[in-house]
Design an enzyme around this catalytic site. Structure first.
Site, short mmCIF file in Angstrom:
data_model
loop_
_atom_site.label_atom_id
_atom_site.label_comp_id
_atom_site.label_asym_id
_atom_site.label_seq_id
_atom_site.Cartn_x
_atom_site.Cartn_y
_atom_site.Cartn_z
N CYS A 115 0.81 -1.23 0.00
CA CYS A 115 0.00 0.00 0.00
C CYS A 115 0.84 1.27 0.00
O CYS A 115 0.35 2.35 -0.27
CB CYS A 115 -0.92 0.02 1.21
SG CYS A 115 -1.95 -1.43 1.30
N HIS A 251 -3.88 6.96 3.45
CA HIS A 251 -4.20 5.68 2.82
C HIS A 251 -5.57 5.24 3.29
O HIS A 251 -5.89 5.32 4.48
CB HIS A 251 -3.14 4.65 3.20
CG HIS A 251 -3.46 3.27 2.74
ND1 HIS A 251 -3.95 3.01 1.47
CD2 HIS A 251 -3.39 2.06 3.36
CE1 HIS A 251 -4.15 1.71 1.34
NE2 HIS A 251 -3.82 1.12 2.48
N ASN A 281 -10.35 -0.38 0.08
CA ASN A 281 -8.89 -0.31 0.14
C ASN A 281 -8.31 -0.73 -1.20
O ASN A 281 -8.40 -1.90 -1.58
CB ASN A 281 -8.40 -1.23 1.27
CG ASN A 281 -6.88 -1.23 1.41
OD1 ASN A 281 -6.17 -0.66 0.57
ND2 ASN A 281 -6.39 -1.88 2.45
#
Ligand code: ACO
Length: 324
Positions: A115, A251, A281
Site C-alpha cells: 500500500c 491511505h 482499500n
C-alpha cells in the site's frame, strides 16, 4: 542557485465501471452492510471486469494526470508504477505503460511496496528531480486486488477494491514536495501477505492459486502506531505545527485507522480526505486517487499544505509533506 523542487502539476484516476456494494457482498459471504460500514467505513468498491486489467486503469489515470498537467509523451522523462498486481512479471508495468502512452527511451519501472508503493515512487521521483536527473516524472499507483482476494473469506473480501491513481511531478522553483519519509520492517511479514511468487516451487505447480492473508486486528494495531509516528516525523522535519496543515490525504484502508491518525494530529475530520466509502482499500492506488478526487472537486487549493501517508504489507509505511 535557485533550489529545484518537485511539484505536482497534474493528477488523475482510472476506475473500473463495475461497482460492488456491501449489499451485493451479503449475497456472497456471511456479512452485513452494517458490519462493513461500522468496522471499516466502506460502502462500495470498484471491481475490474473479466476483460480489464490493472494496466487499463493505470493508463486511464496517467492520461488524465498528463492532460491536467498539460504535458505530452515527449515531456515525460521517468515512469514509475507502484503495484503488487502487475499484469505480468516482465516487461514491468512502467514499460507496458510507456507503450500504451507512446513514451520512448526514459527509465520506466515498477516497484512493489504494497500500500505504500505510491509514496515510495514519489520519494524516488522527488529525489531524481531535485538532483537534476529528471524534469517530468509520471508516477502511478495501480491495483487489481480483486484478483488476489479470496471471495470466500469475509475477513478480507469486503475490504479491497480496484483502480489506479497518477500524478505528474515536474521540476519547479516553487516549493512542492517538502519532504518524504519511508520506513519498512520485515519482521511483520507474516501478518499481511500474498504467498505466491514466481521463484517458489509449490507442491502442485499447476494448481497454484493463492490469496491475500491478513491478521486484521494485529495489522490494525501496528498501522495505528506507525502512522501516528510518521505524520509527526514529517511535521517535525519541516518544523511545522499540526495547525498549519491544511489537508491530510491518508491511505484508505480503514476509517478507524484514519480517525486515529487525525486524532494524533488533532485535525478535525473536515480536513481529512475520505474516499474509502466509495473505493474500499485499493492499496497503492488509494492515496493518488483520493488526491485526484479533491484536486478535481476544488477542495485542495494551490499553496495549501498537504500530508500524504500510507501503510501496508511488509510492513512498509511512508509519508510526504507538500505544498500543493
Ligand atoms: N462480516 C461480519 N463479521 C465479520 C467479518 C465480516 N465481513 N469479518 C470478520 N468478522 C467477524 C470475525 O469473524 C470476528 O468474529 P468472532 O468475534 O465471532 O470471532 C469478528 O467479526 C471480529 O473480527 P476482527 O478481525 O477482530 O474485526 P476487527 O474489528 O479487527 O476488523 C478489519 C477487521 C476491518 C479487517 C480490521 O482489523 C482492519 O481494518 N485491519 C487493518 C487492515 C489494514 O490496514 N491493512 C493494511 C493495508 S492492506 C494492504 O497492505 C494490502
Amino acid at each position: 542557485m535557485i533550489p529545484v523542487y518537485a511539484r505536482i502539476t497534474g493528477t488523475g484516476r482510472g476506475l473500473p465501471e463495475k461497482i460492488l456494494t456491501n449489499k451485493d457482498l451479503e449475497e456472497i459471504v456471511d456479512t452485513t452492510d452494517e458490519w462493513i460500514r461500522a468496522r471499516t467505513g466502506i460502502e462500495r468498491r470498484h471491481i475490474a471486469a473479466d476483460n480489464e486489467t490493472n494496466l487499463d486503469f493505470c493508463e486511464q489515470a496517467a492520461r488524465n494526470a498528463m492532460q491536467a498537467a498539460g504535458v505530452g509523451p515527449k515531456d515525460i522523462d521517468m515512469v514509475i508504477v507502484g503495484t503488487t498486481t502487475p499484469d505480468q512479471v516482465f516487461p514491468n508495468m512502467g514499460c507496458l505503460l510507456q507503450r500504451r502512452l507512446g513514451i520512448h527511451g526514459c527509465p520506466a519501472f515498477s516497484l512493489e511496496a504494497a500500500c505504500t508503493g505510491f509514496i515510495y515512487a514519489l520519494d524516488i521521483a522527488n529525489k531524481y528531480i531535485r538532483s537534476g536527473s529528471a524534469k517530468c516524472a509520471l508516477i502511478v499507483g495501480g491495483e487489481t486486488l480483486s484478483r488476489m482476494t479470496d471471495w470466500n473469506d469475509r475477513g478480507t473480501c469486503v475490504l479491497f477494491g480496484d483502480g489506479a491513481g497518477a500524478v505528474v511531478l515536474e521540476a519547479s522553483d516553487e516549493a512542492g514536495i517538502l519532504s518524504t519519509h519511508l520506513h519498512a520492517d520485515g519482521q511483520y511479514a507474516d501478518l499481511l501477505y500474498f504467498p505466491s511468487g514466481v521463484s517458489k516451487k509449490p507442491e502442485d505447480f499447476y494448481a497454484r492459486r493463492d490469496f491475500i492473508h491478513m491478521k486484521g486486528s494485529e495489522v490494525f494495531k501496528v498501522a495505528v502506531t506507525k502512522l501516528g509516528e510518521i505524520v509527526l516525523e514529517a511535521l517535525k522535519a519541516n518544523n511545522m505545527p499540526a495547525e498549519k496543515l491544511d489537508w491530510l490525504v491518508p491511505h484508505q484502508a480503514n476509517l478507524r485507522i484514519i480517525e486515529a491518525t487525525a486524532r494524533k494530529l488533532k485535525m478535525p475530520m473536515q480536513r481529512v480526505i475520505l474516499t474509502i466509502q466509495d473505493h474500499g482499500n485499493t492499496s497503492t492506488a488509494s492515496v493518488p486517487m483520493a488526491l485526484d478526487v479533491v484536486v478535481r472537486d476544488g477542495r485542495i487549493q494551490r499553496g495549501q499544505t498537504v500530508l500524504l501517508e500510507a501503510f501496508g504489507g511488509g510492513f512498509t509505511w511512508g509519508a510526504a509533506l507538500l505544498r500543493y
